[in-house]
Design a protein around this motif. Structure first.
Motif, PDB file in Angstrom:
ATOM      1  N   HIS A  60     -54.740 -61.624  62.554  1.00  9.75           N
ATOM      2  CA  HIS A  60     -54.906 -62.777  63.444  1.00  9.75           C
ATOM      3  C   HIS A  60     -55.461 -63.986  62.682  1.00  9.75           C
ATOM      4  CE1 HIS A  60     -54.240 -60.428  67.126  1.00  9.75           C
ATOM      5  NE2 HIS A  60     -55.036 -59.514  66.623  1.00  9.75           N
ATOM      6  N   HIS A  84     -46.675 -63.682  67.421  1.00 12.25           N
ATOM      7  CA  HIS A  84     -47.845 -64.481  67.054  1.00 12.25           C
ATOM      8  C   HIS A  84     -49.019 -63.653  66.548  1.00 12.25           C
ATOM      9  CE1 HIS A  84     -46.815 -68.688  68.350  1.00 12.25           C
ATOM     10  NE2 HIS A  84     -45.829 -68.007  68.894  1.00 12.25           N
ATOM     11  N   GLU A  86     -49.471 -62.765  63.388  1.00  7.77           N
ATOM     12  CA  GLU A  86     -49.863 -63.479  62.177  1.00  7.77           C
ATOM     13  C   GLU A  86     -49.892 -64.975  62.484  1.00  7.77           C
ATOM     14  OE1 GLU A  86     -46.937 -60.093  60.902  1.00  7.77           O
ATOM     15  OE2 GLU A  86     -46.991 -61.640  62.440  1.00  7.77           O
ATOM     16  N   GLY A  87     -50.794 -65.345  63.372  1.00  8.85           N
ATOM     17  CA  GLY A  87     -50.795 -66.696  63.934  1.00  8.85           C
ATOM     18  C   GLY A  87     -50.865 -67.809  62.919  1.00  8.85           C
ATOM     19  N   LYS A  88     -51.610 -67.617  61.829  1.00  9.46           N
ATOM     20  CA  LYS A  88     -51.802 -68.679  60.843  1.00  9.46           C
ATOM     21  C   LYS A  88     -50.683 -68.723  59.798  1.00  9.46           C
ATOM     22  CE  LYS A  88     -56.803 -68.829  61.501  1.00  9.46           C
ATOM     23  NZ  LYS A  88     -56.753 -70.107  62.229  1.00  9.46           N
ATOM     24  N   VAL A  90     -47.389 -68.655  61.000  1.00 14.53           N
ATOM     25  CA  VAL A  90     -46.213 -69.063  61.774  1.00 14.53           C
ATOM     26  C   VAL A  90     -45.545 -70.295  61.180  1.00 14.53           C
ATOM     27  CG1 VAL A  90     -45.438 -69.963  63.998  1.00 14.53           C
ATOM     28  CG2 VAL A  90     -46.974 -68.007  63.926  1.00 14.53           C
ATOM     29  N   GLU A  94     -41.621 -70.489  60.010  1.00 10.63           N
ATOM     30  CA  GLU A  94     -40.722 -71.467  60.620  1.00 10.63           C
ATOM     31  C   GLU A  94     -40.109 -72.366  59.547  1.00 10.63           C
ATOM     32  OE1 GLU A  94     -43.035 -73.477  63.565  1.00 10.63           O
ATOM     33  OE2 GLU A  94     -42.766 -71.901  65.081  1.00 10.63           O
ATOM     34  N   SER A 104     -38.645 -60.960  62.267  1.00 11.88           N
ATOM     35  CA  SER A 104     -39.796 -60.795  63.160  1.00 11.88           C
ATOM     36  C   SER A 104     -39.542 -59.565  64.023  1.00 11.88           C
ATOM     37  CB  SER A 104     -39.972 -62.039  64.032  1.00 11.88           C
ATOM     38  OG  SER A 104     -40.999 -61.847  64.978  1.00 11.88           O
ATOM     39  N   ASP A 107     -40.419 -59.468  67.902  1.00  8.32           N
ATOM     40  CA  ASP A 107     -39.546 -60.287  68.733  1.00  8.32           C
ATOM     41  C   ASP A 107     -38.182 -59.642  68.962  1.00  8.32           C
ATOM     42  OD1 ASP A 107     -41.096 -62.813  69.290  1.00  8.32           O
ATOM     43  OD2 ASP A 107     -41.273 -62.738  67.118  1.00  8.32           O
ATOM     44  N   ALA A 121     -51.117 -66.940  73.052  1.00 10.21           N
ATOM     45  CA  ALA A 121     -50.111 -67.971  72.825  1.00 10.21           C
ATOM     46  C   ALA A 121     -48.679 -67.481  73.001  1.00 10.21           C
ATOM     47  CB  ALA A 121     -50.282 -68.558  71.423  1.00 10.21           C
ATOM     48  N   SER A 122     -48.404 -66.244  72.593  1.00 12.45           N
ATOM     49  CA  SER A 122     -47.032 -65.739  72.668  1.00 12.45           C
ATOM     50  C   SER A 122     -46.688 -65.218  74.053  1.00 12.45           C
ATOM     51  CB  SER A 122     -46.840 -64.618  71.658  1.00 12.45           C
ATOM     52  OG  SER A 122     -47.604 -63.486  72.045  1.00 12.45           O
ATOM     53  N   SER A 214     -56.603 -61.621  70.705  1.00 11.24           N
ATOM     54  CA  SER A 214     -56.772 -62.166  69.365  1.00 11.24           C
ATOM     55  C   SER A 214     -58.246 -62.200  69.002  1.00 11.24           C
ATOM     56  CB  SER A 214     -56.201 -63.589  69.287  1.00 11.24           C
ATOM     57  OG  SER A 214     -56.521 -64.176  68.048  1.00 11.24           O
TER      58      SER A 214
END
Length: 301
Positions: A60, A84, A86-88, A90, A94, A104, A107, A121-122, A214
């Motif tokens: 996270h 999300h 591995e939020g940091k 993303v 992208e 992913s 997903d 967030a996701s 998280s």
């Protein structure tokens, strides 16, 4: 500022055409330790594998270093958990879309089977590896993607997957047998953060985390007080720390319970967002899962 520097480096690397020569094996990069283990089982010696995260690392909060960006750029295929977790990272993934084969895994799972969360967030709980059936799907997706990236070794990947799927089926059977020894009224799992909801849903546990899904969210005094009251009301015998989350939150919770003249033990440390050390039993997905189940059941009996 650091994120901007990392993204600038990534842009520069993507714009370059030179790649280091290798031994002919495809280069694979994974994020979490669970994925590294699964890809290793299926890829075997046919791939050159690098995992970004190690034992005890919280995905996270994980931030990519310049070295990580270089590894990602030089990879033929990248597997990450997604949803999300591995939020940091993303922004980096992208940025790489269209220039790299990024997969992913979370997903790719059926959204109707995921646990929704209004506070994340996701909108889905990303800790899907605690449902063994989901991890079996991960293994299948990994097999398909490796086979597409490296067709000459597709048969080997398929054979390895067949073996691994049987191991995961055996794990499921063993886990169910162990949990069956714990009465349903004692199946209340209190942990540092909400990483075990898929586990609870699969094996009929009520799961309560001190922090949210998280670890980026902090537990407050009110959270500790409310959960300590819940522990006393339900006469819970043990609560659990997590290997990738600081102990202080659960220790504060235990202190709160003790201050109200009720005893609760710390039943052990569970592996939640990362496996154990490489080379140990808990350093594999199967070993981690067995360890967690035995620790939980023995402490709550």
């Amino acid at each position: 500022m650091k994120k901007l520097i990392v993204l600038a480096i990534l842009t520069l690397l993507i714009s370059c055409n030179d790649k280091a020569t290798d031994d002919g094996r495809i280069k694979v990069v994974t994020t979490t330790t669970m994925l590294t283990d699964a890809v290793s089982e299926i890829g075997g010696d046919n791939i050159s594998l690098e995992g970004l995260m190690g034992a005890g690392v919280d995905p996270h909060l994980y931030k990519a270093s310049e070295g990580d960006v270089s590894k990602l750029y030089n990879a033929d295929i990248i597997f990450y958990s997604g949803l999300h977790l591995e939020g940091k990272l993303v922004d980096i993934f992208e940025k790489m879309e269209g220039s790299k084969n990024t997969v992913s895994l979370g997903d790719r799972l059926p959204k109707e089977q995921l646990i929704a969360s209004e506070n994340f967030a996701s909108n889905f709980d990303p800790h899907v590896w605690f449902n063994i059936q989901f991890f079996k799907q991960f293994a299948q997706i990994i097999t398909e993607e490796l086979s597409k990236a490296d067709p000459k070794n597709a048969e080997s990947y398929s054979e390895n997957n067949t073996i691994y799927q049987k191991k995961l089926d055996n794990l499921e059977s063993e886990v169910k047998a162990i949990i069956a020894t714990l009465p349903k009224e004692k199946r209340i799992l209190v942990t540092a953060h909400d990483a075990f909801n898929y586990f609870g849903k699969a094996y009929d546990f009520k799961v309560v985390g001190l922090q949210g899904i998280s670890t980026a969210t902090e537990a407050g005094v009110k959270d500790v007080q409310n959960l300590s009251d819940f522990i006393i009301q339900n006469n819970i015998k043990a609560i659990f720390v997590e290997s990738s989350v600081p102990r202080r939150t659960i220790e504060a919770l235990r202190a709160s319970v003790l201050s109200k003249n009720h005893n609760v033990e710390i039943g052990g440390s569970l592996y939640s967002d990362a496996l154990g050390n490489t080379g140990t039993v808990e350093g594999t997905y199967i070993g981690m899962f067995k360890y967690n189940v035995n620790t939980i059941v023995n402490a709550l009996k």
